[in-house]
Scaffold this motif. Structure first.
Motif, PDB file in Angstrom:
ATOM      1  N   TYR A   1       4.785   1.814 -10.856  1.00 26.73           N
ATOM      2  CA  TYR A   1       5.918   2.392 -11.679  1.00 26.73           C
ATOM      3  C   TYR A   1       5.859   3.839 -11.753  1.00 26.73           C
ATOM      4  O   TYR A   1       6.747   4.642 -11.147  1.00 26.73           O
ATOM      5  N   ASN A   2       4.633   4.455 -12.102  1.00 29.00           N
ATOM      6  CA  ASN A   2       4.425   5.470 -12.235  1.00 29.00           C
ATOM      7  C   ASN A   2       3.733   6.463 -11.081  1.00 29.00           C
ATOM      8  O   ASN A   2       3.491   7.590 -11.371  1.00 29.00           O
ATOM      9  N   GLN A   3       3.900   5.860 -10.177  1.00 27.06           N
ATOM     10  CA  GLN A   3       3.304   6.559  -8.797  1.00 27.06           C
ATOM     11  C   GLN A   3       1.913   7.136  -8.740  1.00 27.06           C
ATOM     12  O   GLN A   3       1.585   8.223  -8.639  1.00 27.06           O
ATOM     13  N   ILE A   4       0.928   6.230  -9.459  1.00 28.53           N
ATOM     14  CA  ILE A   4      -0.563   6.637  -9.477  1.00 28.53           C
ATOM     15  C   ILE A   4      -1.015   7.062  -8.290  1.00 28.53           C
ATOM     16  O   ILE A   4      -0.745   6.062  -7.404  1.00 28.53           O
ATOM     17  N   GLU A   5      -1.706   8.273  -7.941  1.00 28.40           N
ATOM     18  CA  GLU A   5      -1.938   8.489  -6.625  1.00 28.40           C
ATOM     19  C   GLU A   5      -2.813   7.599  -5.979  1.00 28.40           C
ATOM     20  O   GLU A   5      -3.796   7.062  -6.473  1.00 28.40           O
ATOM     21  N   TYR A   6      -2.702   7.259  -4.960  1.00 28.54           N
ATOM     22  CA  TYR A   6      -3.412   6.411  -3.990  1.00 28.54           C
ATOM     23  C   TYR A   6      -4.704   6.746  -3.258  1.00 28.54           C
ATOM     24  O   TYR A   6      -4.311   8.005  -2.787  1.00 28.54           O
ATOM     25  N   ALA A   7      -5.688   6.238  -3.170  1.00 30.96           N
ATOM     26  CA  ALA A   7      -6.922   6.695  -2.426  1.00 30.96           C
ATOM     27  C   ALA A   7      -7.440   5.627  -1.509  1.00 30.96           C
ATOM     28  O   ALA A   7      -7.838   4.550  -2.367  1.00 30.96           O
ATOM     29  N   LEU A   8      -7.599   5.579  -0.353  1.00 28.03           N
ATOM     30  CA  LEU A   8      -8.036   4.681   0.421  1.00 28.03           C
ATOM     31  C   LEU A   8      -9.737   4.415   0.202  1.00 28.03           C
ATOM     32  O   LEU A   8     -10.456   5.364   0.087  1.00 28.03           O
ATOM     33  N   GLN A   9      -9.890   3.239  -0.042  1.00 21.72           N
ATOM     34  CA  GLN A   9     -11.274   3.039  -0.432  1.00 21.72           C
ATOM     35  C   GLN A   9     -12.170   2.328   0.926  1.00 21.72           C
ATOM     36  O   GLN A   9     -11.783   1.908   1.614  1.00 21.72           O
ATOM     37  N   ASP A  10     -13.348   2.747   0.705  1.00 19.76           N
ATOM     38  CA  ASP A  10     -14.345   2.552   1.659  1.00 19.76           C
ATOM     39  C   ASP A  10     -14.506   0.962   1.371  1.00 19.76           C
ATOM     40  O   ASP A  10     -15.006   0.420   0.396  1.00 19.76           O
ATOM     41  N   LEU A  11     -14.761   0.037   2.492  1.00 24.03           N
ATOM     42  CA  LEU A  11     -14.656  -1.283   2.227  1.00 24.03           C
ATOM     43  C   LEU A  11     -16.312  -1.836   1.780  1.00 24.03           C
ATOM     44  O   LEU A  11     -16.240  -2.723   1.012  1.00 24.03           O
TER      45      LEU A  11
ATOM     46  N   THR B   1     -18.618   0.541   0.001  1.00 22.66           N
ATOM     47  CA  THR B   1     -18.962   1.246  -1.386  1.00 22.66           C
ATOM     48  C   THR B   1     -18.029   1.002  -2.481  1.00 22.66           C
ATOM     49  O   THR B   1     -18.059   1.442  -3.567  1.00 22.66           O
ATOM     50  N   LYS B   2     -16.625   0.683  -1.925  1.00 21.90           N
ATOM     51  CA  LYS B   2     -15.335   0.765  -2.879  1.00 21.90           C
ATOM     52  C   LYS B   2     -15.232   1.941  -3.457  1.00 21.90           C
ATOM     53  O   LYS B   2     -14.560   2.039  -4.416  1.00 21.90           O
ATOM     54  N   GLN B   3     -15.656   2.952  -3.038  1.00 22.68           N
ATOM     55  CA  GLN B   3     -15.210   4.241  -3.390  1.00 22.68           C
ATOM     56  C   GLN B   3     -14.419   5.056  -2.443  1.00 22.68           C
ATOM     57  O   GLN B   3     -14.024   4.685  -1.401  1.00 22.68           O
ATOM     58  N   PRO B   4     -13.539   6.083  -2.919  1.00 22.85           N
ATOM     59  CA  PRO B   4     -12.629   6.562  -2.186  1.00 22.85           C
ATOM     60  C   PRO B   4     -13.334   7.205  -0.572  1.00 22.85           C
ATOM     61  O   PRO B   4     -14.365   7.728  -0.721  1.00 22.85           O
ATOM     62  N   SER B   5     -12.615   6.709   0.273  1.00 23.90           N
ATOM     63  CA  SER B   5     -13.173   7.156   1.558  1.00 23.90           C
ATOM     64  C   SER B   5     -12.819   8.750   1.839  1.00 23.90           C
ATOM     65  O   SER B   5     -11.959   9.409   1.414  1.00 23.90           O
ATOM     66  N   LYS B   6     -13.895   9.446   2.640  1.00 17.71           N
ATOM     67  CA  LYS B   6     -13.808  10.848   2.906  1.00 17.71           C
ATOM     68  C   LYS B   6     -12.917  11.173   3.992  1.00 17.71           C
ATOM     69  O   LYS B   6     -12.926  10.131   4.962  1.00 17.71           O
ATOM     70  N   ASP B   7     -12.384  12.140   4.471  1.00 21.90           N
ATOM     71  CA  ASP B   7     -11.777  12.586   5.675  1.00 21.90           C
ATOM     72  C   ASP B   7     -10.585  11.708   5.751  1.00 21.90           C
ATOM     73  O   ASP B   7     -10.606  11.326   7.165  1.00 21.90           O
ATOM     74  N   VAL B   8      -9.768  11.530   4.882  1.00 20.99           N
ATOM     75  CA  VAL B   8      -8.484  10.579   5.010  1.00 20.99           C
ATOM     76  C   VAL B   8      -7.432  11.207   4.348  1.00 20.99           C
ATOM     77  O   VAL B   8      -7.361  11.851   3.107  1.00 20.99           O
ATOM     78  N   VAL B   9      -6.444  11.252   5.051  1.00 23.75           N
ATOM     79  CA  VAL B   9      -4.859  11.933   4.310  1.00 23.75           C
ATOM     80  C   VAL B   9      -4.393  10.673   3.638  1.00 23.75           C
ATOM     81  O   VAL B   9      -3.544   9.890   4.162  1.00 23.75           O
ATOM     82  N   ASN B  10      -4.546  10.540   2.355  1.00 22.58           N
ATOM     83  CA  ASN B  10      -4.077   9.702   1.514  1.00 22.58           C
ATOM     84  C   ASN B  10      -2.523   9.843   1.136  1.00 22.58           C
ATOM     85  O   ASN B  10      -2.107  11.168   0.931  1.00 22.58           O
ATOM     86  N   ILE B  11      -1.768   8.939   1.408  1.00 23.50           N
ATOM     87  CA  ILE B  11      -0.445   8.760   0.951  1.00 23.50           C
ATOM     88  C   ILE B  11       0.023   7.796   0.053  1.00 23.50           C
ATOM     89  O   ILE B  11      -0.373   6.692  -0.081  1.00 23.50           O
ATOM     90  N   THR B  12       0.897   8.310  -0.976  1.00 26.20           N
ATOM     91  CA  THR B  12       1.358   7.373  -1.796  1.00 26.20           C
ATOM     92  C   THR B  12       2.958   7.049  -1.806  1.00 26.20           C
ATOM     93  O   THR B  12       3.626   7.999  -1.725  1.00 26.20           O
ATOM     94  N   MET B  13       2.880   5.789  -1.393  1.00 20.97           N
ATOM     95  CA  MET B  13       4.549   5.632  -0.896  1.00 20.97           C
ATOM     96  C   MET B  13       5.218   5.540  -2.267  1.00 20.97           C
ATOM     97  O   MET B  13       4.815   4.818  -3.288  1.00 20.97           O
ATOM     98  N   ASN B  14       6.542   5.503  -2.259  1.00 22.69           N
ATOM     99  CA  ASN B  14       7.557   5.584  -3.476  1.00 22.69           C
ATOM    100  C   ASN B  14       8.373   4.294  -3.486  1.00 22.69           C
ATOM    101  O   ASN B  14       9.402   4.118  -4.041  1.00 22.69           O
ATOM    102  N   ASP B  15       7.898   3.274  -2.503  1.00 24.99           N
ATOM    103  CA  ASP B  15       8.881   2.186  -2.483  1.00 24.99           C
ATOM    104  C   ASP B  15       9.196   1.551  -3.918  1.00 24.99           C
ATOM    105  O   ASP B  15      10.264   1.088  -4.192  1.00 24.99           O
ATOM    106  N   ALA B  16       7.911   1.247  -4.854  1.00 22.26           N
ATOM    107  CA  ALA B  16       7.875   0.673  -5.949  1.00 22.26           C
ATOM    108  C   ALA B  16       8.770   1.452  -6.833  1.00 22.26           C
ATOM    109  O   ALA B  16       9.743   0.847  -7.787  1.00 22.26           O
ATOM    110  N   LYS B  17       8.402   2.663  -7.063  1.00 21.78           N
ATOM    111  CA  LYS B  17       9.263   3.493  -7.842  1.00 21.78           C
ATOM    112  C   LYS B  17      10.929   3.269  -7.622  1.00 21.78           C
ATOM    113  O   LYS B  17      11.804   3.593  -8.610  1.00 21.78           O
TER     114      LYS B  17
END
Length: 480
Positions: free
Chosen positions: A32-42, A44-60
């Motif tokens: 609901y609050n559109q917390i920024e999304y970060a693509l995770q490495d499968l 390490t479960k950490q945010p992947s590097k060299d990724v253009v992260n997009i947070t879509m607004n569908d839910a909001k």
């Protein structure tokens, strides 16, 4: 002296039981609050590097659309019972004016209205809750309504009604000490948690950690509950699971995100992958073939989207087939968007259609909207009904005779005129100019057919105050 440690144990244990529900609410709030999304490495479960992260607004967008639809609805309160039309109109008028008083007090605390608060809670949390107490100060009637975020509410029912509840609010250290001078703050924290506990006998105020589940709390105030019941109104949305298995609490009183909760991260992921692939089109890794091969001076690290050195006469490292990946990703993305639409609103509700639809098609597509909005409007109706009876009982038992209502239109209401047996029902009807015109035509035909005015005004025209409209019509005829 009461065993306060034992008393607080109920709060701590019950909060533990509510944690699955609270975790679900936190996840919905992040959507609901559109917390920024970060693509995770499968791995390490950490945010992947060299990724253009997009947070879509569908839910909001979906949540905002649902709330706008609900907030625009007309509230209709109808009193039924063995009463005269004048008595019914009196009770309905008192109800409207007491609701105005409540909204005026809420507005002073930066809450636009009770209806808007309940709408957001029903959509995002899945449960509506508030505490109501009537009291007097300097001989002035105070209808004290405290809206409660159900994310911080725990409760337990007895055989017939609420047995005990507790809810937490976070306040500044200064405000807490002003109201509760004996509060003992630990450390350097500038905020504290106030846990307000109600049973049918007592009300206790506890100082607790504002952000954690704690096993102990400091009681800073205790007083008798003069009402004989827990003065809270709690109403869960009639959507979700009513199973009684181990995980049932998490799926009770669902939010509007129930159908799409597990798809939301995948939408962000697909959008991020597509954005990254598009970025690679301008920043793709290139190969550099030389006599030095992989021993070329300072070869860049693989995956850096820079020029890479390879052995002469060999392909060495070569770029991935981005074109094939992009096509597969776009296909999956389309499937996900279709699934999300089936779990929320159709394109019709967002105004995205570029071709006309028949009235039958529009009506069928609106059925989907009703399955999402209907249970929440019904929940608000149940909530207002419970709240009405609680306010009426405290007003009558207190023997109040108070002037209520809008400036210039207020009137004095006697408690004795409200001390009657009756039933009140709340219904909500979304406003639509096209539907209003159709309802006027149907209402005219219904009156000509012989239907009563109360039935026509209530069920067909869906007026906010049908009995009041009838009384005003009679007054106009009397003047003529």
């Amino acid at each position: 002296m009461a065993d306060y440690k034992k008393e607080f144990a109920w709060i701590s244990e019950t909060e533990q039981d509510f944690q699955p529900l609270f975790r679900r609410m936190d996840k919905d709030a992040a959507m609901y609050n559109q917390i920024e999304y970060a693509l995770q490495d499968l791995e390490t479960k950490q945010p992947s590097k060299d990724v253009v992260n997009i947070t879509m607004n569908d839910a909001k967008v979906f949540a905002d659309k649902a709330q706008a639809y609900m907030n625009s609805s007309v509230t209709q309160a109808v009193v039924e019972g063995r009463l005269t039309d004048k008595e019914k109109a009196y009770i309905e008028s008192w109800d409207a004016d007491i609701q105005y008083e409540l909204d005026t007090r809420l507005l002073a605390r930066d809450i636009s209205s009770l209806k808007s608060f309940l709408t957001e809670q029903a959509c995002v949390r899945g449960t509506d809750a508030a505490r109501y107490i009537s009291w007097t100060k300097d001989e002035q009637f105070i209808p004290d309504l405290l809206t409660i975020d159900s994310r911080y509410l725990i409760y337990e029912y007895g055989d017939k009604d609420l047995d005990r509840t507790a809810f937490k609010t976070i306040r500044s250290k200064t405000s807490i000490l002003e109201k509760y001078p004996n509060a003992n703050f630990q450390g350097t924290s500038k905020v504290g948690g106030i846990q307000e506990e109600w049973t049918k006998e007592m009300c206790r105020i506890w100082l607790v950690d504002p952000y954690k589940i704690v096993g102990e709390g400091q009681m800073v105030k205790e007083y008798e509950n003069i009402f004989g019941y827990v003065p809270l109104v709690i109403q869960g949305v009639g959507a979700g699971s009513m199973l009684q298995d181990e995980n049932s609490r998490e799926h009770r009183f669902e939010s509007i995100f129930a159908s799409n909760r597990l798809l939301n991260d995948h939408i962000h992921m697909m959008a991020s992958i597509l954005a990254t692939l598009n970025y690679y089109a301008f920043n793709r890794p290139d190969l550099w073939e030389s006599d030095a091969g992989t021993l070329a001076k300072k070869p860049p690290k693989g995956g850096s989207r820079k020029t890479l050195s390879i052995d002469k006469g060999t392909r060495g490292l070569f770029p991935s087939a981005f074109k094939d990946i992009g096509q597969a990703t776009r296909l999956l993305y389309a499937m996900l968007l279709g699934a999300v639409q089936r779990g929320s609103f159709s394109n019709l509700e967002y105004g995205n259609l570029t071709f006309p639809l028949s009235a039958v098609a529009i009506e069928k597509m609106r059925v989907q909207q009703d399955t999402i909005i209907g249970p929440r409007l019904q929940t608000m109706g149940w909530f207002y009904r419970k709240l009405h009876y609680m306010i009426r009982d405290q007003y009558v038992s207190g023997g109040y005779e108070v002037e209520l209502g809008r400036e210039g239109l207020s009137k004095v209401y006697k408690s004795s005129e409200l001390d009657k047996k009756y039933s009140i029902t709340y219904r909500f009807f979304p406003q639509s100019p096209i539907e209003d015109i159709a309802n006027l035509a149907k209402g005219q035909q219904a009156l000509a057919f012989g239907l009563s005015r109360i039935t026509t005004y209530t069920d067909i025209l869906k007026l906010q105050d049908p009995m009041g409209e009838i009384m005003r019509g009679r007054a106009e005829k009397a003047e003529q």
